[in-house]
Design a protein around this motif. Structure first.
Motif, PDB file in Angstrom:
ATOM      1  N   GLY A   1      14.795  -6.053  30.899  1.00 48.36           N
ATOM      2  CA  GLY A   1      15.890  -5.088  30.984  1.00 48.36           C
ATOM      3  C   GLY A   1      15.450  -3.676  30.662  1.00 48.36           C
ATOM      4  N   THR A   2      14.167  -3.384  30.817  1.00 51.20           N
ATOM      5  CA  THR A   2      13.647  -2.045  30.537  1.00 51.20           C
ATOM      6  C   THR A   2      12.823  -1.546  31.719  1.00 51.20           C
ATOM      7  N   ASP A   3      12.581  -0.231  31.742  1.00 60.16           N
ATOM      8  CA  ASP A   3      11.783   0.347  32.819  1.00 60.16           C
ATOM      9  C   ASP A   3      10.290   0.225  32.561  1.00 60.16           C
ATOM     10  N   HIS A   4       9.896   0.015  31.284  1.00 53.30           N
ATOM     11  CA  HIS A   4       8.473   0.008  30.952  1.00 53.30           C
ATOM     12  C   HIS A   4       8.209  -1.017  29.856  1.00 53.30           C
ATOM     13  N   ALA A   5       7.216  -1.859  30.072  1.00 50.23           N
ATOM     14  CA  ALA A   5       6.761  -2.794  29.051  1.00 50.23           C
ATOM     15  C   ALA A   5       5.249  -2.929  29.181  1.00 50.23           C
ATOM     16  N   ASP A   6       4.560  -2.833  28.047  1.00 48.23           N
ATOM     17  CA  ASP A   6       3.103  -2.931  28.056  1.00 48.23           C
ATOM     18  C   ASP A   6       2.657  -4.377  27.892  1.00 48.23           C
ATOM     19  N   VAL A   7       1.700  -4.780  28.717  1.00 52.11           N
ATOM     20  CA  VAL A   7       1.129  -6.125  28.690  1.00 52.11           C
ATOM     21  C   VAL A   7      -0.377  -5.982  28.531  1.00 52.11           C
TER      22      VAL A   7
ATOM     23  N   CYS B   1      -0.862  -0.819  36.732  1.00 56.07           N
ATOM     24  CA  CYS B   1      -1.833  -1.438  35.825  1.00 56.07           C
ATOM     25  C   CYS B   1      -3.005  -0.493  35.543  1.00 56.07           C
ATOM     26  N   ASP B   2      -3.859  -0.893  34.618  1.00 59.54           N
ATOM     27  CA  ASP B   2      -4.984  -0.031  34.248  1.00 59.54           C
ATOM     28  C   ASP B   2      -5.926   0.224  35.428  1.00 59.54           C
ATOM     29  N   ASN B   3      -6.119  -0.774  36.293  1.00 60.67           N
ATOM     30  CA  ASN B   3      -6.995  -0.580  37.445  1.00 60.67           C
ATOM     31  C   ASN B   3      -6.385   0.356  38.484  1.00 60.67           C
ATOM     32  N   CYS B   4      -5.082   0.299  38.642  1.00 60.84           N
ATOM     33  CA  CYS B   4      -4.419   1.169  39.615  1.00 60.84           C
ATOM     34  C   CYS B   4      -4.372   2.619  39.134  1.00 60.84           C
ATOM     35  N   THR B   5      -4.146   2.810  37.847  1.00 60.79           N
ATOM     36  CA  THR B   5      -3.939   4.164  37.315  1.00 60.79           C
ATOM     37  C   THR B   5      -5.196   4.781  36.726  1.00 60.79           C
ATOM     38  N   GLY B   6      -6.162   3.941  36.359  1.00 69.23           N
ATOM     39  CA  GLY B   6      -7.350   4.453  35.689  1.00 69.23           C
ATOM     40  C   GLY B   6      -7.140   4.741  34.217  1.00 69.23           C
ATOM     41  N   ARG B   7      -5.944   4.443  33.710  1.00 65.38           N
ATOM     42  CA  ARG B   7      -5.652   4.681  32.289  1.00 65.38           C
ATOM     43  C   ARG B   7      -6.006   3.437  31.488  1.00 65.38           C
ATOM     44  N   THR B   8      -6.778   3.612  30.448  1.00 63.56           N
ATOM     45  CA  THR B   8      -7.188   2.490  29.596  1.00 63.56           C
ATOM     46  C   THR B   8      -6.843   2.781  28.157  1.00 63.56           C
ATOM     47  N   TRP B   9      -6.750   1.738  27.373  1.00 62.36           N
ATOM     48  CA  TRP B   9      -6.433   1.885  25.956  1.00 62.36           C
ATOM     49  C   TRP B   9      -7.678   2.302  25.175  1.00 62.36           C
ATOM     50  N   ASP B  10      -7.468   3.184  24.228  1.00 56.86           N
ATOM     51  CA  ASP B  10      -8.541   3.591  23.321  1.00 56.86           C
ATOM     52  C   ASP B  10      -8.953   2.384  22.475  1.00 56.86           C
ATOM     53  N   VAL B  11     -10.248   2.113  22.389  1.00 61.16           N
ATOM     54  CA  VAL B  11     -10.717   0.947  21.636  1.00 61.16           C
ATOM     55  C   VAL B  11     -11.085   1.308  20.191  1.00 61.16           C
ATOM     56  N   THR B  12     -10.780   2.528  19.768  1.00 59.91           N
ATOM     57  CA  THR B  12     -11.079   2.939  18.402  1.00 59.91           C
ATOM     58  C   THR B  12     -10.252   2.134  17.413  1.00 59.91           C
TER      59      THR B  12
ATOM     60  N   HIS C   1       3.310  -3.173  32.865  1.00 59.04           N
ATOM     61  CA  HIS C   1       2.091  -2.371  32.981  1.00 59.04           C
ATOM     62  C   HIS C   1       0.948  -3.190  32.375  1.00 59.04           C
ATOM     63  N   LEU C   2       0.138  -3.800  33.242  1.00 56.77           N
ATOM     64  CA  LEU C   2      -0.889  -4.747  32.816  1.00 56.77           C
ATOM     65  C   LEU C   2      -2.194  -4.044  32.472  1.00 56.77           C
ATOM     66  N   SER C   3      -2.838  -4.506  31.392  1.00 54.60           N
ATOM     67  CA  SER C   3      -4.135  -3.972  30.985  1.00 54.60           C
ATOM     68  C   SER C   3      -4.984  -5.079  30.386  1.00 54.60           C
ATOM     69  N   VAL C   4      -6.298  -4.927  30.467  1.00 57.34           N
ATOM     70  CA  VAL C   4      -7.246  -5.784  29.759  1.00 57.34           C
ATOM     71  C   VAL C   4      -8.092  -4.883  28.871  1.00 57.34           C
ATOM     72  N   VAL C   5      -8.219  -5.262  27.591  1.00 55.21           N
ATOM     73  CA  VAL C   5      -9.028  -4.501  26.640  1.00 55.21           C
ATOM     74  C   VAL C   5     -10.118  -5.429  26.115  1.00 55.21           C
TER      75      VAL C   5
ATOM     76  N   VAL D   1       3.928  -7.417  25.356  1.00 59.64           N
ATOM     77  CA  VAL D   1       3.317  -8.720  25.133  1.00 59.64           C
ATOM     78  C   VAL D   1       1.808  -8.499  25.041  1.00 59.64           C
ATOM     79  N   ILE D   2       1.221  -8.942  23.930  1.00 59.07           N
ATOM     80  CA  ILE D   2      -0.232  -8.897  23.744  1.00 59.07           C
ATOM     81  C   ILE D   2      -0.747 -10.329  23.710  1.00 59.07           C
ATOM     82  N   HIS D   3      -1.844 -10.568  24.360  1.00 63.08           N
ATOM     83  CA  HIS D   3      -2.497 -11.880  24.267  1.00 63.08           C
ATOM     84  C   HIS D   3      -3.783 -11.738  23.465  1.00 63.08           C
ATOM     85  N   PHE D   4      -3.802 -12.393  22.328  1.00 67.34           N
ATOM     86  CA  PHE D   4      -4.968 -12.419  21.450  1.00 67.34           C
ATOM     87  C   PHE D   4      -5.796 -13.637  21.852  1.00 67.34           C
ATOM     88  N   GLY D   5      -6.598 -13.455  22.898  1.00 66.52           N
ATOM     89  CA  GLY D   5      -7.261 -14.582  23.540  1.00 66.52           C
ATOM     90  C   GLY D   5      -6.548 -14.896  24.838  1.00 66.52           C
ATOM     91  N   ALA D   6      -7.303 -15.273  25.847  1.00 64.00           N
ATOM     92  CA  ALA D   6      -6.742 -15.474  27.179  1.00 64.00           C
ATOM     93  C   ALA D   6      -6.269 -16.906  27.378  1.00 64.00           C
TER      94      ALA D   6
END
Length: 691
Positions: free
Chosen positions: A338-344, A476-487, A220-224, A316-321
């Motif tokens: 080996g899992t059904d869900h992983a956040d990227v 991904c965030d663009n497909c679902t419209g779900r984004t991470w809270d930046v608080t 599940h890909l996202s950009v914050v 997996v988080i990337h601190f810098g691209a």
């Protein structure tokens, strides 16, 4: 046909031994094995991470061995890959061994086993192909009897690959010397059309390609994007609460990984840094800790990449691209096997472009610098440290340049260092310009990934020329419209900022002795240390380098008017030691000027801190500079380097002052020696760290 059915049955049995009861080969996996074992073909397999490429070549190697063929040679780029593969092979009764920088003391025994035919699979790094001893005593016999050659992570063989390595170019010469009937398998998960064509050309005419779709249904890909990228450490510390399981946080530089790990520890998270400076034994310990979920995350550079296998890695988080979508895809592929869900999650930083530009600028020097290096070489071997004084290149750039020149035939690596071959050499400006242009295009594509409003997985797959990439992922965030809270938790941010802006930098304590030497196990008596700064710091680095270039410098009095003593006092005041040191000792050097510099500084620090000045830990008579970079050889050379009769007697912790910490082994060995003889805890204090 009957023979093929029997072989397929044997292959399925081997897979069950590797992967567990009930496992069976898919049609595409069997197609690759069939091409290798029955048709003796050369094959390039481009398949997504987790497809099962290693199972294909282990099973093919075993079937070839059963048919009377020689051992298979697997060329792998990273230690993590080798360790996992040796373990996997043993489950299927495959006798596998590896030659790498972490087990140099075992090479002779393994090489003897190869010559006696007691090894089914030998895994080596590409660097081993140009190790003089391996090249002269092992490789010729192996080339005559080898049953199959496997080039793992084959994108490294291509100039256009995201992780090109000069040593991989030697593989082409090895393949040219093979008997026609020897099958060759090249595998990768990250190759676009240009890389595929390049690798095909290097493997030879008639190379088959088995290429599959690259979607990963668990990711599940996202950009914050934070308005102030300086808030990223606190945001990561906040969001870890919401992420299931354990994972990897990738950073672009060693210093960023070490700083972020320290920040997350301050926030209460159990994490550790994993970089190119992490010693091989410590890497293995950290990998096992992550696999066993003893850590929430490893904060890593690309040193933790290809071959690391944790099927349930949750994020997996990337601190810098990273500078390339292809490289990014390769790294995020560690998650969710080996899992059904992983956040990227990608957290771009304002410094990303500058870091990309820096690494691009140091990939290969300009022609004038290379000519200076070639002119410095003669027909007598010169070590890399000696060459450093002749050319304006850092150690890593110098070694990279020598490898390229070696592959080009202009220099040769021999026992004791490097020599000039005297062969004509031309600077291939056209090729280097083309590679630079390709890198620029990749950087632009990465920026577009950050900004795109289309499906992110679809974007990555198209960057890899995946012809099956036609439908959005829906995750991904663009497909679902779900984004991470930046608080960001304000109190957490305040604590982390205080840690990251504290004076000086931490020196990570070495915890484990390297294998194959007279001392073993855990290291006692030496705690984590501090340095005034890193030599590559933009702000502090130039001043620190200038100070170290003047060994005649001495502290001035009163100390508050001195340039450096107030900074050292600030570092000491911020140090969170469990017990305050009561004495300062200078670490003796082979160079008497450096020793005098450290002695004067140690005496001044002791006076300012109201501690005992305990003198100099003198080098032993006839001691010489230890230049080995390999951990086992370096420690072996340092064990008798100091005269411990000069170790400070008494009780209480001791500050051990040195000028530069590079690998960390000098202060570790000396500190352990002091502790072993006096029982005193040692805290290293350095003017600077390298890196």
């Amino acid at each position: 046909m009957g023979q093929n059915i029997a072989l397929k049955t044997d292959a399925d049995a081997l897979l069950a031994a590797i992967a567990g009861p009930g496992a069976a080969l898919r049609d595409d996996q069997w197609a690759a094995i069939d091409a290798l074992v029955n048709d003796h073909r050369r094959m390039l397999v481009v398949q997504r991470t987790g497809w099962g490429k290693s199972a294909v070549y282990f099973i093919a190697a075993k079937l070839l061995r059963q048919a009377g063929r020689g051992p298979s040679l697997i060329i792998s780029p990273l230690l993590a890959l080798m360790r996992n593969q040796v373990d996997a092979a043993s489950k299927a009764g495959i006798r596998a061994a590896t030659l790498n920088s972490a087990n140099m003391t075992e090479w002779q025994g393994i090489e003897d086993q190869v010559r006696r035919g007691e090894i089914d699979v030998l895994l080596v790094s590409p660097e081993r192909l140009n190790n003089p001893q391996f090249r002269e005593t092992v490789l010729p016999g192996l080339a005559e009897t080898v049953g199959m050659v496997v080039v793992d992570e084959a994108h490294c063989i291509s100039d256009w690959g995201h992780d090109f390595r000069p040593d991989y170019r030697r593989i082409r010469d090895l393949l040219a010397e093979l008997r026609p009937e020897v099958p060759v398998l090249a595998t990768t998960a990250t190759a676009n059309d240009r890389v595929v064509a390049d690798v095909q050309a290097q493997l030879g005419e008639g190379t088959g390609v088995l290429r599959g779709g690259l979607d990963r249904a668990s990711l599940h890909l996202s950009v914050v994007e934070l308005e102030d990228s300086r808030r990223r450490p606190a945001w990561v510390a906040t969001v870890l609460e919401q992420l299931e399981g354990s994972g990897i946080i990738y950073c672009l530089t060693v210093s960023a990984a070490e700083d972020l790990a320290e920040a997350l520890e301050t926030a209460g998270w159990t994490v550790a840094s994993y970089t190119g400076r992490t010693e091989a034994g410590e890497r293995e310990r950290l990998e096992k800790a992550l696999i066993g979920n003893e850590l929430k995350a490893l904060v890593a550079t690309s040193a933790l990449g290809m071959g690391f296998d944790k099927p349930d890695l949750g994020f997996v988080i990337h601190f810098g691209a990273p500078s390339s979508p292809v490289s990014y895809y390769q790294q995020v592929g560690r998650a969710g096997r080996g899992t059904d869900h992983a956040d990227v999650i990608l957290l771009p930083g304002s410094e990303d472009q500058a870091i990309w530009d820096y690494f691009a600028s140091v990939s290969f020097p300009d022609e004038a610098t290379v000519r200076t290096l070639l002119n410095a070489l003669g027909h007598e071997a010169q070590s890399t440290p000696k060459l450093e004084s002749s050319v304006d290149l850092s150690r890593s750039r110098l070694e990279q340049t020598l490898k390229v020149l070696d592959v080009d035939g202009a220099v040769s690596r021999v026992q004791g260092g490097w020599i000039s071959t005297g062969q004509p050499w031309s600077y291939d400006a056209t090729r280097y310009a083309a590679v630079d242009a390709a890198r620029t295009n990749e950087q632009n594509a990465m920026v577009e990934y950050e900004k795109t409003e289309e499906c992110r997985m679809l974007y990555l797959r198209r960057q890899l020329d995946d012809t099956t990439a036609t439908e959005p992922c829906g995750r991904c965030d663009n497909c679902t419209g779900r984004t991470w809270d930046v608080t960001v938790d304000a109190r957490l941010e305040e604590r982390i900022d205080a840690r990251l802006t504290a004076p000086g930098v931490r020196l990570t304590a070495r915890k484990q002795w390297p294998t194959g030497i007279s001392v073993r196990g855990k290291i006692a008596g030496v705690e984590a240390g501090r340095a005034l700064g890193r030599l590559n710091d933009v702000a502090r680095g130039p001043a620190l380098r200038a100070l170290l270039a003047e060994p005649g410098w001495r502290p001035t009095s009163p100390w508050k008017q001195d340039t450096w003593l107030p900074r050292i006092v600030a570092v000491l005041a911020d140090w969170d030691w469990s017990e305050r040191p009561v004495a300062v000792v200078a670490l003796g050097q082979v160079d008497p000027e450096r020793t005098a510099f450290l002695a004067a500084l140690a005496e001044a620090v002791a006076a300012v801190g109201r501690m005992e000045y305990a003198g100099v830990l003198e080098v032993a008579p006839n001691a010489v500079e230890v230049t080995a970079q390999n951990s086992a050889y370096r420690v072996r050379g340092l064990l008798d380097h100091w005269d411990y009769s000069s170790a400070p007697a008494g009780e209480g912790p001791v500050l051990l002052l040195t000028d530069v910490v590079e690998t960390g082994w000098s202060v570790t060995v000396a500190g352990h020696g002091i502790h072993e003889r006096t029982g005193r805890t040692v805290l290293p204090l350095a003017v600077a760290s390298r890196g």
